[in-house]
Design an enzyme around this catalytic site. Structure first.
Site, PDB file in Angstrom:
ATOM      1  N   LYS A 192       0.878  -1.181   0.000  1.00  0.00           N
ATOM      2  CA  LYS A 192       0.000   0.000   0.000  1.00  0.00           C
ATOM      3  C   LYS A 192       0.913   1.228   0.000  1.00  0.00           C
ATOM      4  CE  LYS A 192      -2.010   3.016   1.884  1.00  0.00           C
ATOM      5  NZ  LYS A 192      -1.862   4.421   1.452  1.00  0.00           N
ATOM      6  N   GLY A 203       6.413   5.244   8.667  1.00  0.00           N
ATOM      7  CA  GLY A 203       5.524   6.398   8.701  1.00  0.00           C
ATOM      8  C   GLY A 203       5.546   7.040  10.066  1.00  0.00           C
ATOM      9  N   SER A 204       4.407   7.589  10.471  1.00  0.00           N
ATOM     10  CA  SER A 204       4.355   8.340  11.734  1.00  0.00           C
ATOM     11  C   SER A 204       4.194   7.394  12.923  1.00  0.00           C
ATOM     12  CB  SER A 204       3.171   9.305  11.697  1.00  0.00           C
ATOM     13  OG  SER A 204       1.970   8.567  11.604  1.00  0.00           O
ATOM     14  N   GLY A 228       1.890   4.094  13.220  1.00  0.00           N
ATOM     15  CA  GLY A 228       2.643   2.890  13.594  1.00  0.00           C
ATOM     16  C   GLY A 228       1.986   2.158  14.754  1.00  0.00           C
ATOM     17  N   CYS A 250      13.474  10.617   7.475  1.00  0.00           N
ATOM     18  CA  CYS A 250      13.379  10.078   8.842  1.00  0.00           C
ATOM     19  C   CYS A 250      14.677  10.300   9.607  1.00  0.00           C
ATOM     20  CB  CYS A 250      13.009   8.613   8.797  1.00  0.00           C
ATOM     21  SG  CYS A 250      13.972   7.676   7.627  1.00  0.00           S
TER      22      CYS A 250
HETATM   23  O1  TXE Z   1       2.063   9.713   7.981  1.00  0.00           O
HETATM   24  P1  TXE Z   1       1.268   8.349   8.054  1.00  0.00           P
HETATM   25  P2  TXE Z   1       1.673  11.116   7.325  1.00  0.00           P
HETATM   26  C1  TXE Z   1       6.009  11.402   9.971  1.00  0.00           C
HETATM   27  C2  TXE Z   1       6.391  12.853   9.751  1.00  0.00           C
HETATM   28  C3  TXE Z   1       5.143  13.425   9.133  1.00  0.00           C
HETATM   29  C4  TXE Z   1       4.063  12.673   9.885  1.00  0.00           C
HETATM   30  C5  TXE Z   1       2.717  12.602   9.220  1.00  0.00           C
HETATM   31  O2  TXE Z   1       6.665  13.462  10.995  1.00  0.00           O
HETATM   32  O3  TXE Z   1       5.040  14.810   9.323  1.00  0.00           O
HETATM   33  O4  TXE Z   1       4.590  11.372  10.018  1.00  0.00           O
HETATM   34  O5  TXE Z   1       2.810  12.054   7.896  1.00  0.00           O
HETATM   35  C6  TXE Z   1      -0.549   4.971   5.694  1.00  0.00           C
HETATM   36  N1  TXE Z   1      -3.594   2.239   8.821  1.00  0.00           N
HETATM   37  N2  TXE Z   1       6.473  10.546   8.889  1.00  0.00           N
HETATM   38  O6  TXE Z   1       0.358  11.564   7.833  1.00  0.00           O
HETATM   39  O7  TXE Z   1      -0.176   8.597   8.283  1.00  0.00           O
HETATM   40  C7  TXE Z   1      -0.522   6.109   4.714  1.00  0.00           C
HETATM   41  O8  TXE Z   1      -1.491   5.922   3.693  1.00  0.00           O
HETATM   42  C8  TXE Z   1      -2.624   1.819   7.981  1.00  0.00           C
HETATM   43  C9  TXE Z   1       7.746   9.913   9.106  1.00  0.00           C
HETATM   44  O9  TXE Z   1       1.782  11.003   5.872  1.00  0.00           O
HETATM   45  O10 TXE Z   1       1.967   7.508   9.048  1.00  0.00           O
HETATM   46  C10 TXE Z   1       0.916   6.021   4.223  1.00  0.00           C
HETATM   47  O11 TXE Z   1       0.996   4.986   3.244  1.00  0.00           O
HETATM   48  N3  TXE Z   1      -1.904   2.665   7.222  1.00  0.00           N
HETATM   49  C11 TXE Z   1       8.102   8.985   8.063  1.00  0.00           C
HETATM   50  C12 TXE Z   1       1.688   5.622   5.482  1.00  0.00           C
HETATM   51  O12 TXE Z   1       0.720   5.037   6.349  1.00  0.00           O
HETATM   52  C13 TXE Z   1      -2.169   3.984   7.311  1.00  0.00           C
HETATM   53  C14 TXE Z   1       7.519   9.010   6.740  1.00  0.00           C
HETATM   54  C15 TXE Z   1       2.371   6.763   6.224  1.00  0.00           C
HETATM   55  O13 TXE Z   1       1.413   7.723   6.587  1.00  0.00           O
HETATM   56  C16 TXE Z   1      -3.158   4.474   8.183  1.00  0.00           C
HETATM   57  C17 TXE Z   1       6.234   9.682   6.683  1.00  0.00           C
HETATM   58  C18 TXE Z   1      -3.894   3.540   8.961  1.00  0.00           C
HETATM   59  N4  TXE Z   1      -4.856   3.927   9.805  1.00  0.00           N
HETATM   60  C19 TXE Z   1       5.775  10.434   7.725  1.00  0.00           C
HETATM   61  N5  TXE Z   1      -3.169   5.819   8.094  1.00  0.00           N
HETATM   62  C20 TXE Z   1       9.392   8.254   8.191  1.00  0.00           C
HETATM   63  N6  TXE Z   1       9.545   7.428   9.217  1.00  0.00           N
HETATM   64  O14 TXE Z   1      10.269   8.376   7.339  1.00  0.00           O
HETATM   65  C21 TXE Z   1      -2.223   6.163   7.193  1.00  0.00           C
HETATM   66  N7  TXE Z   1      -1.615   5.057   6.703  1.00  0.00           N
END
Ligand code: TXE
Length: 487
Positions: free
Chosen positions: A181, A234-235, A239, A290
């Site tokens: 995804k 991700g966030s 997570g 990250c």
């Molecule tokens: O992250 P999300 P977002 C951090 C960074 C950023 C913040 C928000 O601080 O400002 O997160 O970013 C999927 N169940 N990082 O809102 O939501 C979503 O579709 C399952 C750090 O974009 O965590 C995407 O594919 N999956 C980082 C992925 O999760 C879900 C990289 C990441 O999105 C979901 C990105 C759910 N309920 C953001 N909701 C790093 N570690 O490098 C969303 N997703």
């Protein structure tokens, strides 16, 4: 390829069981380019039904054609895919810059890293040995490394190709069948690479892509009982949801959740070498990395000099459109732009001193999501800007007195992903590096240009599990112990 250039707005569909597939309810998501905020593509808004179809296709591949391949054959397919990616490099890079906004040189570097991941894991596929354990003389004990089965991969938008490569490349090399995804804001290069995988001969169902919203398609994938292992980047908030869903199905998960990484600059550091790296570590990819070096810890005696030198470089930085090779591109979307701006506002309201700010290029389109890079100094260790991940071009500097304080401050956030140590004292550099509660430490350098071969991951709020390198391959396996009586 999976795009139909019927008009200026291309339509991209999911890849399920080797076929381009619309969302089960036909729904689409608009894709806006962060360069100008304009609509330029649409992707399928995947549903729980689509995820279910993808998981079933992966299971069928896992129990069928995919598992019949030898490790060498799997590896060869990945190496062929690496070559196909390299052959398509310019198109992939241009697509990434349009979709994600990153400068073209960064998109090209991402393509190179993606190809390297496929090459690295492809060539490792048939070197994933098990072991033999001494036991009773009457028994032979073998431990074989086996794939988990069907793995789910939830990918963020900041480095779509690199994170796809390190996670899906390793999973496929180990023999898993995969369901991916991508992030709704950066799905296009992943769809294109999946189409290349089909062209080079990956069996149907080994690699499935379902695009769409995180809360719908992502959540459905995380919770699907047919998934045997999950990989999430991700966030921390998402997570937690992914790990909770995994726990309900009693499956493992690797989480890579970002950081607040410190660069520790001692008063004997080679500043000529350090300065470009201190700035680049927060500017690369607009700070949406990250492992961004978002905190400078500077020994008090050189604090003012280093702040002045960093400030001078910051003033020259420009955010702009990717094809003009700016220092940084726009933020990924309006929400991220607003999030960064809110941090800047808050810091100013709290009275933090702006040591320097860069600018936005005069030819940057008005509708794009640009943010001027900003450097705050001095900033207290306890302040929000020192503790929270901004995920934008925002740098803070804090002075320290001695080595003990430097270590305490560097380890003094909830995160623990990466760190940098700058000193000419060899004993101290090793001592400090080994005191860092992080997954990667850089000494007199910062960043590894993708770091394909180097294990990577976090402590604490940065997550757990390791990706990249051979460690990352082992994560996508488990063991089966064979106990064979012969006497
Ligand atoms: O992250 P999300 P977002 C951090 C960074 C950023 C913040 C928000 O601080 O400002 O997160 O970013 C999927 N169940 N990082 O809102 O939501 C979503 O579709 C399952 C750090 O974009 O965590 C995407 O594919 N999956 C980082 C992925 O999760 C879900 C990289 C990441 O999105 C979901 C990105 C759910 N309920 C953001 N909701 C790093 N570690 O490098 C969303 N997703």
């Amino acid at each position: 390829m999976n795009d139909q250039a019927s008009s200026a707005v291309a339509l991209h569909r999911n890849l399920i069981d080797g076929r381009d597939t619309a969302a089960s309810d036909g729904a689409l998501l608009d894709v806006l380019s962060p360069i100008d905020g304009l609509l330029f593509a649409r992707i399928a808004s995947g549903t729980a039904e689509d995820v279910d179809a993808a998981v079933k296709a992966a299971r069928a591949a896992y129990e069928g054609a995919w598992s019949r391949l030898t490790a060498t054959e799997r590896g060869r397919l990945l190496i062929k895919l690496a070559a196909a990616v390299e052959g398509d490099a310019e198109t992939l890079a241009a697509l990434e810059s349009r979709d994600n906004g990153k400068p073209l040189r960064q998109s090209r570097a991402d393509v190179t890293a993606l190809a390297r991941y496929f090459e690295y894991y492809g060539s490792a596929a048939d070197k994933l040995h098990g072991e033999v354990i001494p036991y009773l003389n009457t028994h032979f004990i073998g431990v074989e490394r086996v794939p988990h089965g069907v793995t789910g991969h939830i990918i963020p938008w900041n480095y779509p190709m690199q994170i796809f490569g390190r996670s899906v490349g390793a999973a496929l090399a180990a023999g898993n069948a995969t369901v991916v995804k991508p992030a709704e804001d950066a799905s296009l290069t992943i769809l294109r690479v999946a189409a290349l995988a089909r062209e080079v001969g990956f069996p149907e169902g080994a690699l499935n892509i379902v695009t769409g919203l995180g809360r719908i398609a992502g959540a459905a994938l995380a919770a699907h009982p047919g998934i045997d292992f999950l990989s999430f980047t991700g966030s921390p908030e998402t997570g937690t949801m992914v790990q909770t869903a995994a726990a309900k199905n009693h499956v493992g998960v690797t989480l890579e959740l970002g950081g607040k990484s410190a660069q520790v600059v001692f008063d004997d550091a080679d500043l000529e070498r350090a300065l470009p790296a201190l700035v680049n570590a927060i500017i690369q990819n607009g700070g949406q990395t990250c492992s961004a070096g978002s905190r400078l810890l500077i020994q008090r005696g050189i604090f003012k000099d280093v702040v002045d030198a960093v400030a001078e470089r910051f003033r020259a930085l420009r955010a702009g459109r990717p094809d003009r090779e700016p220092d940084l591109g726009p933020m990924i979307n309006q929400a991220q732009q607003r999030r960064v701006q809110a941090y800047l506002e808050r810091a100013k309201n709290e009275g933090l001193t702006v040591a320097a700010a860069g600018g936005i290029a005069s030819d940057a389109p008005a509708g794009g999501y640009y943010v001027a890079p900003t450097f705050f100094a001095p900033v207290a260790h306890e302040s929000v800007l020192s503790q929270e991940e901004v995920f934008g071009p925002v740098l803070v500097a804090t002075p320290f007195e001695d080595e003990a304080e430097a270590v305490r401050l560097a380890n003094g956030t909830a995160y623990g992903l990466a760190a940098g140590v700058w000193t000419r004292d060899a004993m101290r550099s090793t001592r400090v590096a080994r005191a860092m509660r992080v997954g990667q430490v850089f000494v007199n350098c910062y960043g590894a240009g993708g770091g394909v071969e180097l294990p990577f991951g976090g402590f604490g709020r940065s997550g757990h599990g390791r990706e990249k390198g051979f460690e990352g391959l082992v994560e996508f396996t488990t063991t089966r112990t064979l106990v064979i009586a012969h006497g």
